[in-house]
Design an enzyme around this catalytic site. Structure first.
Site, PDB file in Angstrom:
ATOM      1  N   CYS A 100       0.657  -1.033  -0.247  1.00  0.00           N
ATOM      2  CA  CYS A 100      -0.276  -0.117   0.084  1.00  0.00           C
ATOM      3  C   CYS A 100       0.915   1.288   0.208  1.00  0.00           C
ATOM      4  O   CYS A 100       0.122   2.270  -0.328  1.00  0.00           O
ATOM      5  CB  CYS A 100      -1.142   0.158   1.555  1.00  0.00           C
ATOM      6  SG  CYS A 100      -2.349  -1.615   1.075  1.00  0.00           S
ATOM      7  N   HIS A 160      -3.742   6.822   1.027  1.00  0.00           N
ATOM      8  CA  HIS A 160      -3.931   5.890   0.852  1.00  0.00           C
ATOM      9  C   HIS A 160      -5.308   5.765   0.701  1.00  0.00           C
ATOM     10  O   HIS A 160      -6.147   5.203   2.060  1.00  0.00           O
ATOM     11  CB  HIS A 160      -2.725   4.706   1.515  1.00  0.00           C
ATOM     12  CG  HIS A 160      -3.352   3.451   1.285  1.00  0.00           C
ATOM     13  ND1 HIS A 160      -3.551   3.136  -0.068  1.00  0.00           N
ATOM     14  CD2 HIS A 160      -3.714   2.226   2.373  1.00  0.00           C
ATOM     15  CE1 HIS A 160      -3.640   1.662   0.225  1.00  0.00           C
ATOM     16  NE2 HIS A 160      -3.488   1.009   0.792  1.00  0.00           N
ATOM     17  N   ASN A 185     -10.046  -0.264  -2.069  1.00  0.00           N
ATOM     18  CA  ASN A 185      -8.423  -0.359  -2.142  1.00  0.00           C
ATOM     19  C   ASN A 185      -7.860  -1.309  -3.090  1.00  0.00           C
ATOM     20  O   ASN A 185      -7.901  -2.180  -3.029  1.00  0.00           O
ATOM     21  CB  ASN A 185      -8.462  -1.378  -0.168  1.00  0.00           C
ATOM     22  CG  ASN A 185      -6.249  -1.122  -0.225  1.00  0.00           C
ATOM     23  OD1 ASN A 185      -5.888  -0.748  -0.849  1.00  0.00           O
ATOM     24  ND2 ASN A 185      -6.798  -1.076   1.327  1.00  0.00           N
TER      25      ASN A 185
HETATM   26  O1  UT7 Z   1      -4.240  -1.224   2.373  1.00  0.00           O
HETATM   27  C1  UT7 Z   1      -3.979  -1.507   3.658  1.00  0.00           C
HETATM   28  C2  UT7 Z   1      -4.249  -2.440   4.575  1.00  0.00           C
HETATM   29  N1  UT7 Z   1      -5.625  -2.427   4.647  1.00  0.00           N
HETATM   30  C3  UT7 Z   1      -6.513  -2.152   5.823  1.00  0.00           C
HETATM   31  O2  UT7 Z   1      -6.037  -0.611   6.409  1.00  0.00           O
HETATM   32  C4  UT7 Z   1      -7.492  -2.444   6.461  1.00  0.00           C
HETATM   33  C5  UT7 Z   1      -7.793  -2.262   8.275  1.00  0.00           C
HETATM   34  N2  UT7 Z   1      -8.766  -2.991   8.421  1.00  0.00           N
HETATM   35  C6  UT7 Z   1     -10.112  -2.697   8.040  1.00  0.00           C
HETATM   36  O3  UT7 Z   1     -10.330  -1.666   7.510  1.00  0.00           O
HETATM   37  C7  UT7 Z   1     -10.696  -3.546   9.268  1.00  0.00           C
HETATM   38  O4  UT7 Z   1     -10.282  -3.900  10.214  1.00  0.00           O
HETATM   39  C8  UT7 Z   1     -12.177  -5.051   8.665  1.00  0.00           C
HETATM   40  C9  UT7 Z   1     -13.245  -3.436   7.510  1.00  0.00           C
HETATM   41  C10 UT7 Z   1     -11.081  -5.018   8.034  1.00  0.00           C
HETATM   42  C11 UT7 Z   1     -13.083  -5.220   9.387  1.00  0.00           C
HETATM   43  O5  UT7 Z   1     -13.453  -3.926  10.523  1.00  0.00           O
HETATM   44  P1  UT7 Z   1     -13.648  -4.322  12.162  1.00  0.00           P
HETATM   45  O6  UT7 Z   1     -14.664  -3.453  11.914  1.00  0.00           O
HETATM   46  O7  UT7 Z   1     -12.142  -4.078  12.801  1.00  0.00           O
HETATM   47  O8  UT7 Z   1     -14.633  -5.476  12.159  1.00  0.00           O
HETATM   48  P2  UT7 Z   1     -14.015  -6.674  12.482  1.00  0.00           P
HETATM   49  O9  UT7 Z   1     -12.850  -7.359  12.087  1.00  0.00           O
HETATM   50  O10 UT7 Z   1     -13.877  -6.668  14.107  1.00  0.00           O
HETATM   51  O11 UT7 Z   1     -15.203  -7.856  12.839  1.00  0.00           O
HETATM   52  C12 UT7 Z   1     -16.564  -6.844  13.589  1.00  0.00           C
HETATM   53  C13 UT7 Z   1     -17.489  -8.745  13.303  1.00  0.00           C
HETATM   54  C14 UT7 Z   1     -17.432 -10.030  13.686  1.00  0.00           C
HETATM   55  O12 UT7 Z   1     -18.200 -10.360  13.936  1.00  0.00           O
HETATM   56  P3  UT7 Z   1     -18.262 -10.700  15.266  1.00  0.00           P
HETATM   57  O13 UT7 Z   1     -17.331 -11.834  15.858  1.00  0.00           O
HETATM   58  O14 UT7 Z   1     -18.544  -9.268  16.043  1.00  0.00           O
HETATM   59  O15 UT7 Z   1     -19.635 -11.887  15.329  1.00  0.00           O
HETATM   60  C15 UT7 Z   1     -16.927 -10.453  11.893  1.00  0.00           C
HETATM   61  O16 UT7 Z   1     -16.698 -12.067  12.115  1.00  0.00           O
HETATM   62  O17 UT7 Z   1     -18.398  -8.592  11.066  1.00  0.00           O
HETATM   63  C16 UT7 Z   1     -17.944  -9.508  11.053  1.00  0.00           C
HETATM   64  N3  UT7 Z   1     -17.029  -9.742   9.926  1.00  0.00           N
HETATM   65  C17 UT7 Z   1     -17.580  -9.663   8.714  1.00  0.00           C
HETATM   66  N4  UT7 Z   1     -19.461  -9.090   8.619  1.00  0.00           N
HETATM   67  C18 UT7 Z   1     -20.359  -9.036   7.252  1.00  0.00           C
HETATM   68  C19 UT7 Z   1     -16.149  -9.663   9.194  1.00  0.00           C
HETATM   69  N5  UT7 Z   1     -15.823  -9.139   7.902  1.00  0.00           N
HETATM   70  C20 UT7 Z   1     -17.366  -9.613   7.426  1.00  0.00           C
HETATM   71  C21 UT7 Z   1     -17.758  -9.362   6.342  1.00  0.00           C
HETATM   72  N6  UT7 Z   1     -19.362  -9.178   5.842  1.00  0.00           N
HETATM   73  N7  UT7 Z   1     -17.318  -8.881   5.283  1.00  0.00           N
END
Ligand code: UT7
Length: 331
Positions: free
Chosen positions: A114, A258, A288
């Protein structure tokens, strides 16, 4: 001493638009979750057999060359940032060079994910300041589609990453304009928080049925860890760029971060207390695209008249490595 100015910008987005509802047919996710957590409404995915990383890079480069008003033959060096090259070896720089008819000039590949475009921009700046080259083509291009696990297991990455290419022509200028400073950082302690494990070289075979079954060819991301580090490092490295030039957040005319996640951009915007019109985001439409997000956003913002001559522009990125960086420039 010479300075480095971005004189041309270009982009190519594959025409296939994938909306969030289409992702819900592949994995357990939904439009509202994706918009709330990432801001993404749709993204572009390539069509196998139609686009390649290189074909997208060629289109973006041609647009940048035209925008700069130069002849292709004026380019004396190429820097290609990608973590999704067409071949394992050689890198994409030589493929782009061949396609543009620039055989003979140097072509360098950068693999800083990135932050790849910012690393490439910084390298170009050093080459130009020392007088080694006068006109450099920088490209960020990625096809992430084929590294995405589109099942429930990979859903947190699959909803974010996407395909596209952006390009910039940078040239030497004698005037007080262009790149003021660049700042690069990395911390390999976190290498495995966002990575593609296979095909690695340090084992008996690079590819085997077992390795394929393990899924190490897919992009793995610990989203929470990346998010937490990203918000800290983005802020830190933007302040570093401002301090290096005796500037303050309110001096910024346009911040182009980014495009990792809209929530990350909004968090940084709030911390710097910047109004909406001073931050350019297009992750809503394109997802992204890793090394391509910054040049795509710059090209689009210029076309829309949002990125204007004379603007004080701050670019910043964070991603796999972890690697992060910033650049401050007078556009
Ligand atoms: O380019 C540079 C590199 N990338 C980034 O900068 C990305 C950085 N990270 C993020 O953008 C976020 O961490 C994500 C968008 C990937 C995830 O969002 P989050 O708010 O951190 O969600 P989480 O991983 O804490 O998950 C929350 C809940 C979980 O369910 P439970 O355990 O609370 O029941 C996940 O299983 O959301 C669930 N979940 C989803 N639900 C629907 C995770 N992915 C999905 C999904 N659709 N795609």
């Amino acid at each position: 001493m010479k300075k480095t100015k971005i004189t041309g910008l270009g982009r190519f987005l594959p025409p296939r638009i994938v909306i969030n509802d289409e992702l819900s047919t592949m994995m357990n996710t939904n439009h509202d979750w994706i918009v709330e957590r990432t801001g993404i409404e749709e993204r572009r995915w390539f069509t196998p057999g139609k686009e390649t990383v290189n074909s997208m890079a060629v289109e973006a480069s041609k647009m940048a060359i035209k925008d700069a008003g130069i002849a292709t033959q004026d380019i004396d060096f190429i820097i290609f940032a990608t973590i999704t090259p067409d071949y394992f070896v050689p890198g994409n720089g030589v493929l782009l060079q061949r396609e543009l008819g620039l055989q003979g000039i140097g072509a360098l590949d950068v693999r800083n994910a990135c932050s790849g475009f910012l690393y490439a921009l910084s390298i170009a700046d050093q080459f130009i300041k020392t007088g080694m080259y006068r006109t450099i083509l920088i490209v960020g291009a990625e096809i992430q589609y084929s590294a995405l696990d589109k099942s429930d297991t990979g859903r947190s990455s699959a909803v974010i990453f996407a395909d596209g290419a952006g390009a910039a022509i940078v040239q030497a200028t004698e005037k007080e304009e262009g790149i003021l400073s660049t700042h690069l950082h990395a911390d390999g302690d976190y290498a495995e928080e966002l990575y593609v494990k296979d095909p690695g070289s340090s084992r008996e075979t690079r590819i085997s049925p077992d390795l394929i079954k393990e899924g190490g060819f897919n992009l793995y991301m610990n989203g929470n860890a990346v998010f937490k580090h990203a918000v800290v490092r983005f802020h830190e490295v933007i302040l570093e760029a401002l301090q290096a030039n005796g500037k303050h957040p309110e001096d910024i005319d346009l911040l182009i971060p980014h495009q990792a996640n809209l929530r990350i951009s909004q968090f940084i915007q709030a911390k710097l207390q910047l109004p909406d019109q001073k931050v350019y985001n297009n992750i809503m439409k394109y997802g992204n695209t890793t090394a391509a997000t910054i040049p795509i956003a710059m090209s689009e913002a210029k076309e829309l008249g949002i990125l204007k001559p004379g603007d004080l522009v701050c670019l910043a990125a964070f991603g796999s490595g972890f690697a992060w960086g910033s650049a401050l420039l007078r556009f």
